[in-house]
Design a protein around this motif. Structure first.
Motif, PDB file in Angstrom:
ATOM      1  N   THR A 120       0.801  -1.232   0.000  1.00  0.00           N
ATOM      2  CA  THR A 120       0.000   0.000   0.000  1.00  0.00           C
ATOM      3  C   THR A 120       0.829   1.274   0.000  1.00  0.00           C
ATOM      4  O   THR A 120       0.375   2.285  -0.557  1.00  0.00           O
ATOM      5  CB  THR A 120      -0.977   0.024   1.195  1.00  0.00           C
ATOM      6  N   PRO A 121       2.039   1.321   0.575  1.00  0.00           N
ATOM      7  CA  PRO A 121       2.768   2.596   0.523  1.00  0.00           C
ATOM      8  C   PRO A 121       3.377   2.910  -0.839  1.00  0.00           C
ATOM      9  O   PRO A 121       3.843   4.022  -1.060  1.00  0.00           O
ATOM     10  CB  PRO A 121       3.869   2.419   1.583  1.00  0.00           C
ATOM     11  N   MET A 122       3.410   1.940  -1.750  1.00  0.00           N
ATOM     12  CA  MET A 122       4.013   2.160  -3.054  1.00  0.00           C
ATOM     13  C   MET A 122       3.081   2.985  -3.950  1.00  0.00           C
ATOM     14  O   MET A 122       1.857   2.947  -3.798  1.00  0.00           O
ATOM     15  CB  MET A 122       4.336   0.819  -3.716  1.00  0.00           C
ATOM     16  N   ILE A 123       3.660   3.754  -4.875  1.00  0.00           N
ATOM     17  CA  ILE A 123       2.857   4.515  -5.831  1.00  0.00           C
ATOM     18  C   ILE A 123       2.249   3.545  -6.844  1.00  0.00           C
ATOM     19  O   ILE A 123       2.966   2.789  -7.521  1.00  0.00           O
ATOM     20  CB  ILE A 123       3.726   5.561  -6.569  1.00  0.00           C
ATOM     21  N   ASP A 124       0.920   3.545  -6.932  1.00  0.00           N
ATOM     22  CA  ASP A 124       0.201   2.662  -7.852  1.00  0.00           C
ATOM     23  C   ASP A 124       0.005   3.360  -9.190  1.00  0.00           C
ATOM     24  O   ASP A 124      -0.523   4.474  -9.237  1.00  0.00           O
ATOM     25  CB  ASP A 124      -1.162   2.284  -7.268  1.00  0.00           C
ATOM     26  N   ILE A 125       0.426   2.706 -10.275  1.00  0.00           N
ATOM     27  CA  ILE A 125       0.245   3.285 -11.600  1.00  0.00           C
ATOM     28  C   ILE A 125      -0.414   2.282 -12.530  1.00  0.00           C
ATOM     29  O   ILE A 125      -0.358   1.065 -12.314  1.00  0.00           O
ATOM     30  CB  ILE A 125       1.584   3.752 -12.216  1.00  0.00           C
ATOM     31  N   ALA A 126      -1.068   2.815 -13.573  1.00  0.00           N
ATOM     32  CA  ALA A 126      -1.566   2.008 -14.687  1.00  0.00           C
ATOM     33  C   ALA A 126      -1.031   2.674 -15.948  1.00  0.00           C
ATOM     34  O   ALA A 126      -1.609   3.642 -16.458  1.00  0.00           O
ATOM     35  CB  ALA A 126      -3.087   1.958 -14.686  1.00  0.00           C
ATOM     36  N   LEU A 127       0.111   2.197 -16.416  1.00  0.00           N
ATOM     37  CA  LEU A 127       0.816   2.826 -17.528  1.00  0.00           C
ATOM     38  C   LEU A 127       0.253   2.340 -18.857  1.00  0.00           C
ATOM     39  O   LEU A 127       0.065   1.141 -19.068  1.00  0.00           O
ATOM     40  CB  LEU A 127       2.308   2.511 -17.439  1.00  0.00           C
ATOM     41  N   GLY A 128       0.018   3.307 -19.765  1.00  0.00           N
ATOM     42  CA  GLY A 128      -0.489   2.979 -21.083  1.00  0.00           C
ATOM     43  C   GLY A 128       0.618   2.631 -22.053  1.00  0.00           C
ATOM     44  O   GLY A 128       1.568   1.920 -21.713  1.00  0.00           O
ATOM     45  N   ASP A 129       0.557   3.198 -23.261  1.00  0.00           N
ATOM     46  CA  ASP A 129       1.436   2.788 -24.354  1.00  0.00           C
ATOM     47  C   ASP A 129       2.763   3.537 -24.407  1.00  0.00           C
ATOM     48  O   ASP A 129       3.623   3.200 -25.212  1.00  0.00           O
ATOM     49  CB  ASP A 129       0.714   2.982 -25.699  1.00  0.00           C
ATOM     50  N   ASP A 130       2.914   4.550 -23.572  1.00  0.00           N
ATOM     51  CA  ASP A 130       4.129   5.356 -23.648  1.00  0.00           C
ATOM     52  C   ASP A 130       5.089   4.970 -22.522  1.00  0.00           C
ATOM     53  O   ASP A 130       5.245   3.797 -22.225  1.00  0.00           O
ATOM     54  CB  ASP A 130       3.782   6.844 -23.604  1.00  0.00           C
ATOM     55  N   GLU A 131       5.695   5.953 -21.838  1.00  0.00           N
ATOM     56  CA  GLU A 131       6.777   5.667 -20.920  1.00  0.00           C
ATOM     57  C   GLU A 131       6.515   6.182 -19.513  1.00  0.00           C
ATOM     58  O   GLU A 131       5.766   7.143 -19.307  1.00  0.00           O
ATOM     59  CB  GLU A 131       8.086   6.300 -21.429  1.00  0.00           C
ATOM     60  N   LEU A 132       7.182   5.546 -18.556  1.00  0.00           N
ATOM     61  CA  LEU A 132       7.270   6.013 -17.175  1.00  0.00           C
ATOM     62  C   LEU A 132       8.668   6.554 -16.950  1.00  0.00           C
ATOM     63  O   LEU A 132       9.660   5.860 -17.213  1.00  0.00           O
ATOM     64  CB  LEU A 132       6.995   4.871 -16.200  1.00  0.00           C
ATOM     65  N   THR A 133       8.738   7.799 -16.443  1.00  0.00           N
ATOM     66  CA  THR A 133      10.011   8.396 -16.052  1.00  0.00           C
ATOM     67  C   THR A 133       9.898   8.830 -14.603  1.00  0.00           C
ATOM     68  O   THR A 133       9.013   9.612 -14.251  1.00  0.00           O
ATOM     69  CB  THR A 133      10.354   9.613 -16.926  1.00  0.00           C
ATOM     70  N   ALA A 134      10.771   8.307 -13.752  1.00  0.00           N
ATOM     71  CA  ALA A 134      10.744   8.639 -12.324  1.00  0.00           C
ATOM     72  C   ALA A 134      12.138   9.068 -11.892  1.00  0.00           C
ATOM     73  O   ALA A 134      13.113   8.346 -12.106  1.00  0.00           O
ATOM     74  CB  ALA A 134      10.273   7.443 -11.505  1.00  0.00           C
ATOM     75  N   THR A 135      12.214  10.250 -11.255  1.00  0.00           N
ATOM     76  CA  THR A 135      13.483  10.795 -10.790  1.00  0.00           C
ATOM     77  C   THR A 135      13.314  11.252  -9.353  1.00  0.00           C
ATOM     78  O   THR A 135      12.426  12.066  -9.061  1.00  0.00           O
ATOM     79  CB  THR A 135      13.929  11.987 -11.659  1.00  0.00           C
ATOM     80  N   ALA A 136      14.135  10.726  -8.450  1.00  0.00           N
ATOM     81  CA  ALA A 136      13.990  11.051  -7.031  1.00  0.00           C
ATOM     82  C   ALA A 136      15.354  11.294  -6.399  1.00  0.00           C
ATOM     83  O   ALA A 136      16.360  10.678  -6.786  1.00  0.00           O
ATOM     84  CB  ALA A 136      13.266   9.927  -6.288  1.00  0.00           C
ATOM     85  N   GLY A 137      15.383  12.178  -5.389  1.00  0.00           N
ATOM     86  CA  GLY A 137      16.589  12.355  -4.601  1.00  0.00           C
ATOM     87  C   GLY A 137      16.768  11.251  -3.591  1.00  0.00           C
ATOM     88  O   GLY A 137      17.879  10.997  -3.117  1.00  0.00           O
ATOM     89  N   GLY A 138      15.658  10.562  -3.257  1.00  0.00           N
ATOM     90  CA  GLY A 138      15.684   9.453  -2.316  1.00  0.00           C
ATOM     91  C   GLY A 138      15.375   8.146  -3.010  1.00  0.00           C
ATOM     92  O   GLY A 138      15.920   7.829  -4.072  1.00  0.00           O
ATOM     93  N   ASN A 139      14.460   7.387  -2.436  1.00  0.00           N
ATOM     94  CA  ASN A 139      14.101   6.068  -2.958  1.00  0.00           C
ATOM     95  C   ASN A 139      12.904   6.152  -3.908  1.00  0.00           C
ATOM     96  O   ASN A 139      12.124   7.114  -3.874  1.00  0.00           O
ATOM     97  CB  ASN A 139      13.756   5.122  -1.801  1.00  0.00           C
ATOM     98  N   ILE A 140      12.755   5.106  -4.731  1.00  0.00           N
ATOM     99  CA  ILE A 140      11.628   4.997  -5.647  1.00  0.00           C
ATOM    100  C   ILE A 140      10.945   3.655  -5.424  1.00  0.00           C
ATOM    101  O   ILE A 140      11.581   2.600  -5.513  1.00  0.00           O
ATOM    102  CB  ILE A 140      12.071   5.109  -7.117  1.00  0.00           C
ATOM    103  N   TYR A 141       9.620   3.708  -5.116  1.00  0.00           N
ATOM    104  CA  TYR A 141       8.814   2.502  -4.926  1.00  0.00           C
ATOM    105  C   TYR A 141       7.538   2.654  -5.741  1.00  0.00           C
ATOM    106  O   TYR A 141       6.637   3.417  -5.381  1.00  0.00           O
ATOM    107  CB  TYR A 141       8.469   2.297  -3.447  1.00  0.00           C
ATOM    108  N   ILE A 142       7.451   1.968  -6.861  1.00  0.00           N
ATOM    109  CA  ILE A 142       6.330   2.093  -7.783  1.00  0.00           C
ATOM    110  C   ILE A 142       5.789   0.705  -8.094  1.00  0.00           C
ATOM    111  O   ILE A 142       6.555  -0.249  -8.308  1.00  0.00           O
ATOM    112  CB  ILE A 142       6.753   2.790  -9.093  1.00  0.00           C
ATOM    113  N   ARG A 143       4.461   0.597  -8.135  1.00  0.00           N
ATOM    114  CA  ARG A 143       3.804  -0.676  -8.443  1.00  0.00           C
ATOM    115  C   ARG A 143       2.935  -0.515  -9.683  1.00  0.00           C
ATOM    116  O   ARG A 143       2.028   0.320  -9.706  1.00  0.00           O
ATOM    117  CB  ARG A 143       2.957  -1.130  -7.255  1.00  0.00           C
ATOM    118  N   GLU A 144       3.218  -1.287 -10.732  1.00  0.00           N
ATOM    119  CA  GLU A 144       2.376  -1.314 -11.930  1.00  0.00           C
ATOM    120  C   GLU A 144       1.190  -2.237 -11.671  1.00  0.00           C
ATOM    121  O   GLU A 144       1.357  -3.369 -11.227  1.00  0.00           O
ATOM    122  CB  GLU A 144       3.182  -1.794 -13.124  1.00  0.00           C
ATOM    123  N   THR A 145      -0.021  -1.760 -11.976  1.00  0.00           N
ATOM    124  CA  THR A 145      -1.233  -2.500 -11.598  1.00  0.00           C
ATOM    125  C   THR A 145      -2.043  -3.011 -12.775  1.00  0.00           C
ATOM    126  O   THR A 145      -2.993  -3.769 -12.573  1.00  0.00           O
ATOM    127  CB  THR A 145      -2.145  -1.608 -10.746  1.00  0.00           C
TER     128      THR A 145
END
Length: 281
Positions: free
Chosen positions: A246-271
């Motif tokens: 549950t603390p992870m960022i939930d995404i539903a990515l379509g046909d293009d791209e995901l770009t994530a840039t962070a100074g700390g950690n990255i926690y992403i969940r594709e759904t």
């Protein structure tokens, strides 16, 4: 000048003026937590002098099913009451401060004629919306462009064309932000933490000077063909439990791209994808 003083609610409907100026109104309720409603069914409303509701809720409404009324906020529009509403059949233009009471609700709604004809935008050229504690509710057909808000919660919808652009001071929880416009964008910039609920558009770009965090609800996602997330802190979060995502960022990515840039950690969940390709990352 129109003068109205009452111990209860006040409802004024103008039926003849193409433009109603707040400088022509002297309105006050001596009651507590009452409603002040100013409605020009024949044209526009322009806040050309400071208008305050005291501790009462304020509603400004312009236009009808046959009149595309606009609302222009050129002077401060404020209340200590729990609600401030600006409703126009056509456009809303903001160039001065707008605020309700602490933890109150501010509603800025364009294209709210009975037929919602797909004409109406919300645009800000000056002033500050909110004081840091309010829920901001936005609705338009042809785009929302707010350059200076200070609210705690956001709900926004755009239906036909244009983008949703918003820059906020302080922590912001985006409960629901939806842009139905073809090739539309949602662009949110926050100078602190951004907490994400449901965000949907063709393109979603989120930028936080703090962290981008999930609202903890697995049913709310960022849904877009293209998603860009930028944070000086973390993107999402993580707990030491393989069954608790549950603390992870939930995404539903379509046909293009995901770009994530962070100074700390990255926690992403594709759904949503049955197959996630590394070429989309």
């Amino acid at each position: 000048e129109l003068t109205a003083t009452a111990g209860g609610n006040i409802y004024i409907r103008e039926t003849a003026k193409s433009e109603l100026l707040t400088s022509s109104l002297n309105i006050a309720s001596t009651g507590i937590d009452q409603q002040i409603v100013i409605y020009n069914s024949s044209g526009d409303i322009t806040v050309d002098s400071p208008f305050s509701g005291g501790d009462d809720s304020i509603w400004l409404a312009a236009g009808s099913s046959t009149i595309d009324g606009n609302i222009n906020v050129n002077a401060n529009l404020t209340t200590d009451g729990s609600f401030l509403g600006i409703l126009a059949a056509n456009n809303i233009s903001i160039a001065a401060n707008i605020s309700s009471g602490d933890s109150g609700r501010i509603a800025i709604l364009a294209d709210v004629d009975p037929f919602s004809d797909g004409i109406g935008a919300v645009d800000q050229t000056g002033g500050l919306i909110g004081t840091g504690t309010q829920l901001l509710e936005l609705y338009a057909a042809q785009g929302i462009n707010l350059t200076n808000t200070q609210v705690a919660y956001l709900e926004a919808e755009n239906t036909t064309s244009g983008n949703i652009n918003l820059t906020n001071t302080g922590n912001l929880t985006a409960n629901s932000v939806v842009n139905f416009a073809s090739d539309g964008e949602v662009n949110l910039v926050v100078n602190s933490d951004l907490i994400v609920g449901s965000i949907s558009s063709d393109t979603v770009t989120l930028d936080a000077a703090g962290s981008i965090l999930d609202d903890g609800n697995e049913d709310t996602v960022i849904s877009a063909n293209s998603i860009t997330l930028t944070a000086l802190g973390n993107i999402g979060n993580f707990v030491d439990d393989p069954f608790d995502l549950t603390p992870m960022i939930d995404i539903a990515l379509g046909d293009d791209e995901l770009t994530a840039t962070a100074g700390g950690n990255i926690y992403i969940r594709e759904t949503a994808k049955s197959e996630l390709l590394t070429s989309s990352l």
